[in-house]
Motif scaffolding. Structure first.
Motif, PDB file in Angstrom:
ATOM      1  N   THR A   1      -2.926  -3.791   0.209  1.00 55.08           N
ATOM      2  CA  THR A   1      -2.192  -4.271  -0.964  1.00 55.08           C
ATOM      3  C   THR A   1      -0.726  -3.863  -0.959  1.00 55.08           C
ATOM      4  O   THR A   1      -0.057  -3.919  -1.990  1.00 55.08           O
ATOM      5  CB  THR A   1      -2.846  -3.764  -2.265  1.00 55.08           C
TER       6      THR A   1
ATOM      7  N   ASP B   1       1.915  -5.379   0.170  1.00 56.72           N
ATOM      8  CA  ASP B   1       2.809  -6.463  -0.232  1.00 56.72           C
ATOM      9  C   ASP B   1       2.811  -6.656  -1.743  1.00 56.72           C
ATOM     10  O   ASP B   1       3.862  -6.920  -2.344  1.00 56.72           O
ATOM     11  CB  ASP B   1       2.423  -7.768   0.469  1.00 56.72           C
ATOM     12  N   GLN B   2       1.654  -6.529  -2.372  1.00 60.02           N
ATOM     13  CA  GLN B   2       1.579  -6.664  -3.834  1.00 60.02           C
ATOM     14  C   GLN B   2       2.354  -5.551  -4.524  1.00 60.02           C
ATOM     15  O   GLN B   2       3.060  -5.789  -5.510  1.00 60.02           O
ATOM     16  CB  GLN B   2       0.123  -6.651  -4.294  1.00 60.02           C
ATOM     17  N   ILE B   3       2.247  -4.347  -4.006  1.00 60.47           N
ATOM     18  CA  ILE B   3       2.982  -3.226  -4.584  1.00 60.47           C
ATOM     19  C   ILE B   3       4.485  -3.435  -4.397  1.00 60.47           C
ATOM     20  O   ILE B   3       5.275  -3.213  -5.320  1.00 60.47           O
ATOM     21  CB  ILE B   3       2.515  -1.889  -3.970  1.00 60.47           C
TER      22      ILE B   3
ATOM     23  N   ASP C   1       6.007  -6.275  -4.147  1.00 62.71           N
ATOM     24  CA  ASP C   1       6.429  -7.332  -5.083  1.00 62.71           C
ATOM     25  C   ASP C   1       6.644  -6.771  -6.483  1.00 62.71           C
ATOM     26  O   ASP C   1       7.614  -7.131  -7.169  1.00 62.71           O
ATOM     27  CB  ASP C   1       5.392  -8.457  -5.127  1.00 62.71           C
ATOM     28  N   GLN C   2       5.742  -5.908  -6.923  1.00 59.28           N
ATOM     29  CA  GLN C   2       5.894  -5.299  -8.246  1.00 59.28           C
ATOM     30  C   GLN C   2       7.151  -4.425  -8.304  1.00 59.28           C
ATOM     31  O   GLN C   2       7.861  -4.417  -9.309  1.00 59.28           O
ATOM     32  CB  GLN C   2       4.657  -4.472  -8.603  1.00 59.28           C
TER      33      GLN C   2
END
Length: 167
Positions: free
Chosen positions: A54, A56-58, A60-61
């Motif tokens: 995850t 990439d998700q972190i 992005d955030q």
């Protein structure tokens, strides 16, 4: 000659010889609780390892919340550090959880109480919307089942008997 093994005589047991009462066998209810906690912990470890995907998700955030002008390299580094810290904390928590499960199986009431507190905190965390995944709910369900079995009648008797044999 005596039946004692080796070149020495067996140590005589006299009237002052007080033998310790043997530890009672672990009841099925404690074993069920133990295995529920172990499987719950394994699920937690797998869930923690899945966090590694995850990043990439972190990132992005972090990009969306970037009010201090971090560069892309800094955002990627922060995401990597956040993941590593989260996985290390999850693994340490899992080790403590396993240790407590083994202590519960050994008949330690303090371990049962600590597992109760941790399970209640897990319920509160999921109810507050933290970590509400299917994997999290499955892990929680197993912990709650383990908790119920840890407090059934034969479990209480076992823990009380172990406590009395230790004193």
């Amino acid at each position: 000659m005596t039946d004692s093994p080796g070149p020495y005589e067996a140590y005589p047991s006299g009237p002052g010889d007080v033998s310790q009462p043997s530890k009672p066998p672990v009841p099925t209810t404690i074993n069920v609780a133990f295995y529920c906690y172990v499987v719950s912990t394994v699920i937690g470890i797998v869930s923690a390892l899945l966090l590694l995907g995850t990043k990439d998700q972190i990132a992005d955030q972090l990009r969306r919340a970037n009010t201090s002008g971090l560069t892309e390299d800094q955002i990627q580094s922060a995401a990597q550090v956040a993941l590593i810290v989260a996985v290390v904390i999850a693994l340490l928590f899992a080790l403590v959880y396993l240790w407590l499960a083994f202590k519960l199986r050994a008949g330690r009431n303090w371990a049962r109480i600590t597992l109760t507190v941790l399970t209640v905190l897990q319920v509160v965390s999921l109810a507050a919307g933290r970590g509400g995944t299917i994997v999290g709910y499955l892990s929680l369900l197993l912990a709650v089942v383990g908790l119920v079995f840890a407090y059934l009648g034969t479990s209480n008797q076992y823990i009380n008997t172990v406590k009395q044999s230790r004193s």
